[in-house]
Design an enzyme around this catalytic site. Structure first.
Site, short mmCIF file in Angstrom:
data_model
loop_
_atom_site.label_atom_id
_atom_site.label_comp_id
_atom_site.label_asym_id
_atom_site.label_seq_id
_atom_site.Cartn_x
_atom_site.Cartn_y
_atom_site.Cartn_z
CD GLU A 192 15.47 -13.47 4.97
OE1 GLU A 192 14.52 -13.88 5.66
OE2 GLU A 192 16.08 -12.40 5.20
CG ASP A 245 -1.98 0.97 1.30
OD1 ASP A 245 -2.83 0.92 0.40
OD2 ASP A 245 -2.00 1.81 2.22
C1 GLC Z 1 -4.28 2.92 -0.59
C2 GLC Z 1 -5.49 2.03 -0.48
C3 GLC Z 1 -6.65 2.85 -0.06
C4 GLC Z 1 -6.35 3.45 1.29
C5 GLC Z 1 -5.05 4.25 1.26
C6 GLC Z 1 -4.55 4.54 2.63
O1 GLC Z 1 -4.40 3.83 -1.61
O2 GLC Z 1 -5.71 1.35 -1.68
O3 GLC Z 1 -7.84 2.11 0.00
O4 GLC Z 1 -7.39 4.29 1.70
O5 GLC Z 1 -4.02 3.53 0.62
O6 GLC Z 1 -4.05 3.38 3.22
#
Ligand code: GLC
Length: 590
Positions: free
Chosen positions: A306, A244
């Site tokens: 790993e 993310d």
């Molecule tokens: C990313 C995720 C989204 C989330 C954001 C904050 O873009 O896909 O859904 O709100 O990160 O974590």
């Protein structure tokens, strides 16, 4: 530093020990993949299906999907013909941002089940010959995380505070935020805390909601914790991670003021419009795409090495242009990055040809597969997006009062044609749950049902992403359309879910479900994932035509019908009358 933290996998580690940060091999160095698999790793060609666990399948009837619900429905995914599942966050979380606010990285939120349920799900996934990649949210934690709570309780300048980005405010009494950055969800990116002694205190940075404080990734202790978190899930057998906000973890030194070129910001990139630009933001935003993030991925690359098997890291990095994004998949970094330039390409033949060429060039020049994606949990579903008629804040969601309302029949038609192009492309494709049913964005959700922090942080000015997150329909005649055993559904399902339910599409020639199944079967049969794109000239400006191995793909994006060339028609996104390919239709020929 002497602070001792207990890492989430239970190992205790001092900050001093953790400072032994490995920076990995030199940039661009060859990755170490067993020679027999090199170039044939599963992720190069995989079709990866995104499960948003809240909305996929609810086994216990509480109105929120869960891991057991997923396990029970896995045979349907196997039959669809996918290769892998990407599971959006299921870790412990107060759910202020649909789980992208994690309070324990190494456990399952009780809403979704237990670690035992996770293990059972993973075993079933592997038993079916599928792979699992899980979401990892390293840019920020939940403000409920013990590390952030410890930081609040500790004094300014303490090692606990150093895990996050705390700063003194500006102004005579520190009453102004440290800089002018805005949250992606709207409003300021800083929140002031009350110090343990009750006085107004420091500010902390949150690029997203105030309940999502950003980690300080310059801090080796943070890096050590995340190495352990990776290993925790790799030890359990996951095949990789979707990372993310993989472009946001490092901030420019000094945290300088910054004003984006256009107001607002989509998922980290600026204002999303129907025009090709994914970002109006110059590449110099001090919180996106900083060079320092790459060191982190070189380090993680080694952690994955790993482990046996071809594990994968996929970057959610909203950066452009594509050659810049491709830096995330240099041979010693991640294996994949989401191709959001493709997702945001308007329904226009030259734009589509360009983005395909640019993607294949940018990723291919580094020996990485291109990825393709049309929908996910953050954007308007492509069955609606492709029929928006005015410049529209698609990254911010659409609602009843949005301009350019999509015409549903046209939207679905284009979505089916677009998917039929995407699934013929070489590389790896991502699908978002429900697109195989042709689900549109749910535009008319009642305001009272909305849950996306964007909606609240902009006082309803931006609808946010709830419209693409409504629980999906499985059986038309069952409560909650088969989502769960009861009527409960955390977002209300529209009546039209009845005719889009999976069971009413199953075995029905021409249904969207059968179109996806056929495309996936042909893709596998002809190894399209390993193929190439060879453009076929001569069809005119409104047509996208290419060959991938034995398959010829013709997509007519123009208003006038065209005649198909010789060859057996093995797939068409609409029912054809003879060899005429109407507007907004794609056909595959052999
Ligand atoms: C990313 C995720 C989204 C989330 C954001 C904050 O873009 O896909 O859904 O709100 O990160 O974590």
């Amino acid at each position: 530093m002497t602070i001792t933290g207990t890492s989430e996998s239970g190992k205790s580690e001092t900050m001093t020990e953790a400072a032994g940060l490995s920076t990995g091999t030199a940039p661009g160095a060859e990755p170490q993949v067993a020679s027999d698999r090199k170039g044939r790793e599963w992720w190069r060609t995989a079709v990866i299906y995104q499960v948003y666990p809240r909305s996929f399948a609810d086994a216990n009837g509480d109105g929120v999907g869960d891991l057991t619900g997923i396990t029970n429905r896995l045979p349907a995914l196997k039959e669809l013909g996918i290769d892998a599942v990407w599971l959006s966050p299921f870790q412990t979380s107060p759910q202020r941002d649909g789980g992208y606010d994690v309070s324990d990285y190494c456990d399952v939120d009780p809403l979704f089940g237990t670690l035992a349920d996770f293990d059972a799900m993973l075993e079933r996934i592997h038993g079916l010959g599928l792979r699992l990649i899980v979401d990892l949210v390293p840019n920020h934690s939940s403000s409920d995380h013990v590390w952030f709570q410890a930081a609040l309780a500790a004094p300014a300048g303490s090692p606990e505070r150093a895990a996050y980005i705390f700063r003194d405010g500006k102004g005579e009494n520190g009453e102004l935020p440290p800089n002018n950055w805005e949250s992606v969800f709207g409003g300021p990116a800083w929140t002031r805390i009350t110090e343990p002694n009750g006085t107004p205190g420091q500010w902390y940075l949150h690029l997203f909601d105030s309940t999502q404080p950003d980690f300080d990734w310059e801090n080796p202790w943070v890096r050590a914790q995340f190495r352990d978190i990776l290993r925790f899930w790799l030890d359990r057998g996951v095949d990789g991670f979707r990372v993310d906000v993989a472009h946001g973890m490092i901030k420019e030194a000094g945290l300088p003021d910054y004003t984006p070129a256009a107001p607002g910001a989509s998922m980290g990139s600026g204002t999303a419009t129907l025009e090709p630009a994914i970002s109006d933001e110059p590449p110099s935003a001090p919180y996106w795409g900083q060079e320092g993030v790459h060191e982190i991925y070189r380090d993680w690359h080694l952690v994955l090495e790993e482990y046996e098997g071809d594990r994968v890291l996929c970057a959610e990095a909203w950066v452009e242009p594509l050659p810049k994004l491709a830096r995330w998949v240099r041979p010693d970094e991640m294996q994949q990055a989401f191709n959001f330039s493709y997702l945001e390409t308007p329904w226009s033949p030259p734009a589509l040809r360009n983005v395909i060429n640019e993607s294949l060039d940018a990723f291919g020049s580094l020996g990485a597969p291109s990825t393709w994606v049309l929908s996910n949990h953050d954007v308007v579903r492509h069955a609606s997006r492709l029929a928006l008629t005015a410049a529209n804040l698609q990254g911010h969601g659409i609602g009843p009062k949005s301009p350019g309302q999509p015409e549903p029949v046209l939207g679905l038609r284009r979505a089916r044609a677009a998917t039929s192009v995407m699934l013929a492309l070489p590389g790896s494709s991502y699908l978002y749950q429900g697109e195989e049913l042709g689900l549109p964005e749910v535009i008319d959700l009642p305001d009272s049902a909305r849950q996306d922090p964007t909606w609240f942080r902009t006082n309803g000015e931006r609808y946010g992403r709830d419209g693409c997150r409504v629980p999906i329909p499985w059986e038309a005649d069952k409560p909650s359309y088969g989502f769960g055993p009861t009527d409960a559904s955390w977002l209300p399902q529209p009546a039209q879910w009845a005719r889009l339910a999976r069971d009413v599409q199953e075995g029905v020639a021409g249904s969207t479900l059968e179109l996806y199944r056929l495309a996936l079967a042909l893709r596998r049969e002809h190894s399209l994932g390993f193929g190439t794109v060879e453009w076929i000239p001569g069809f005119g400006d409104e047509v996208v035509a290419f060959r991938n191995g034995p398959i010829t793909v013709i997509a007519n994006l123009g208003p006038a019908p065209i005649e198909l060339p010789a060859g057996e028609i093995v797939l068409s996104s609409e029912t054809l009358n003879g060899r005429t390919l109407p507007s907004d239709t794609t056909a595959w020929l052999v």
